[in-house]
Design a protein around this motif. Sequence first.
Motif: not given
Length: 412
Positions: A342-344, A380-386, A389-391, A400-404
Motif C-alpha cells: 500500500q505504501f509503495r 497483533e494489536d495494531e492489526v486488530r485496531d487498524n 504508528t509511523l515513527k 498514529t492512524g490507519d494506513i490510509t
Amino acid sequence: MAVQRYIFDVWSKTAESFGYERYDASVLEPSDLYKAKGAENEELVNEQTYTFTDRGDREVTLRPEMTPTVARMVAGRRRELSFPVRWYSIPNLFRYERPQRGRLREHWQLNCDMFGATDYTADVEIIALAHAIIKNFGANDTMFEIRINNKELAQETIKKIASEEGEYLDEEQIKKVIRLMDREAKLSAVEYLDQMSKIVPRDVANSLCETTLEEVSKLMENVPSYQNLIEIGKGLASLGIVTKLDSHLVRGFDYYTGTIFEIFDVSGQNNRAMLGGGRYDNLTEMFGGEPISGIGFGMGDVTMRDFLETHNLLNANSTAPTLMIIPTDPTQNLEAQKIAQQFRHNADIAVAVDISTKKIGKKISDASEKMVEYVLVVGEDEVRDNQYTLKHLHEDNKKTGDITTLVAHFRD
Ligand code: HAM
C-alpha cells in the motif's frame, strides 16, 4: 555502487543539460581499430590492452578507450545524422596498466563528444561542460585547474625552438618529443633532459626543456593556433571559467590535432589528471568519406572519486529504503507485506519488510543504522485496531492512524 551511481548520475544529468544524447557500444572491438591509427599505436595495443584471439581466429581487444569506437559509429551513420552531433556515454574501459592511486585495470569513463563543429565556440562549450560537471559535484573553482594547449601549436613550437638553434626536426622526431613531453611529470629533470637529448641534438634539447610559457607566447603570438587558443580562453572567461595555458601539455594520443585540455586536482593529493580531451580532425577519415571534426573528453570514475573524497564532497549516500515495516512476530509477516504494498503504490516511497526473527528493539536499531528514515511496527494489536504508528528514526516524531492516514503523510 552507491558512490558510483551518484557519480554516474551527476555525469549524465549534466551532459543531458547541455543537450548531449546517450549512446553505447560493445566492449569488444577488432584489434585493428586501435592499430589503424598508425604503427606507433601498435605498442599501445600490444602492451596496454587486453587483446586475444577469439574462437573464430579473430584478434579482438577489450576497449581501452571510447574515441575510436564513437568515431567509427558517427562516420558509419554520417548520412542519417544531423550535425553537430552531441553524444555521451559511460563505458567501462580496460587498460593493462600497473594498478595504483588513480589508475585501475578496469575503470568507467564519461565520454562527451561533439562532431561536425569546427567553430571555436564548440571548444568553449565542451570545456564549459567539463567545468559544469565538476561544479555540480559541489566543488568550487579553487579546488581544480583547467589546463589548455593546442597540439598543432605544441608541434610548431618544437619546430620553431629547433630552428632558432639552426636545426631541422622531422615529423618522427617531433612525435617522439611530444610523447616524451607527455611523460615529463613522471621523470626527474635530469632524466627528462637526458631522454630529450637522445631524440634531438643537445642544444635543442636544452632549449626545449628550458623555454618558459612567456617565451613560447612571444615566439608564437602570430601563429593561428595560438590565436585560436587565446580566443577559446577568452570565450571561457566570458562564461566565468578560468583556464590556464600550459605549453607543456601535449596529451599522449596521436589523433589530437587542435585544442587539448586536462583538469587537475590542485590539492596535491591526486597527481593524475581527472579528465583529458581535445579536438581530433581526422579520426573519422579512416572509416571512409570526408573527415568530420570531433572534440570531446574522457573523465574517469576512479579519479573523480579520489577528488570527491579528498575535498569532502561525498555525502554519505544512502540506498536504504525510506520505510521499514517491522512485524513483531513471523505470523504478521504477510500482513506486513500487504501494508508495504500500500505504501509503495500510494506513497511512492521505497519500503522493505524486516522478516528476520530478531527482537523488535534490534530490528529498529538495525533500521536506524542503515539510515532508514521511518519504521512502522505491525503486531497483533495494531492489526486488530487498524491503528499503526509511523515513527521517524532520526527526528523525534511519531504519527498514529490507519494506513490510509499514514500513506497520506508521505503524499503531503
Ligand atoms: P585519457 O587521458 O587516456 O583520454 O583518459 C581520460 C581520463 O580517464 C583520465 O584523465 C582519467 O580520469 C581516466 N583514466 C584513464 N585511464 C585510467 C585508468 N587506467 N584507471 C582509472 N582512470 C583512468 C582518453 O581516453 C580519450 N579517449 C578521451 C577523449 C574523448 N578524447 C576525446 N574524446
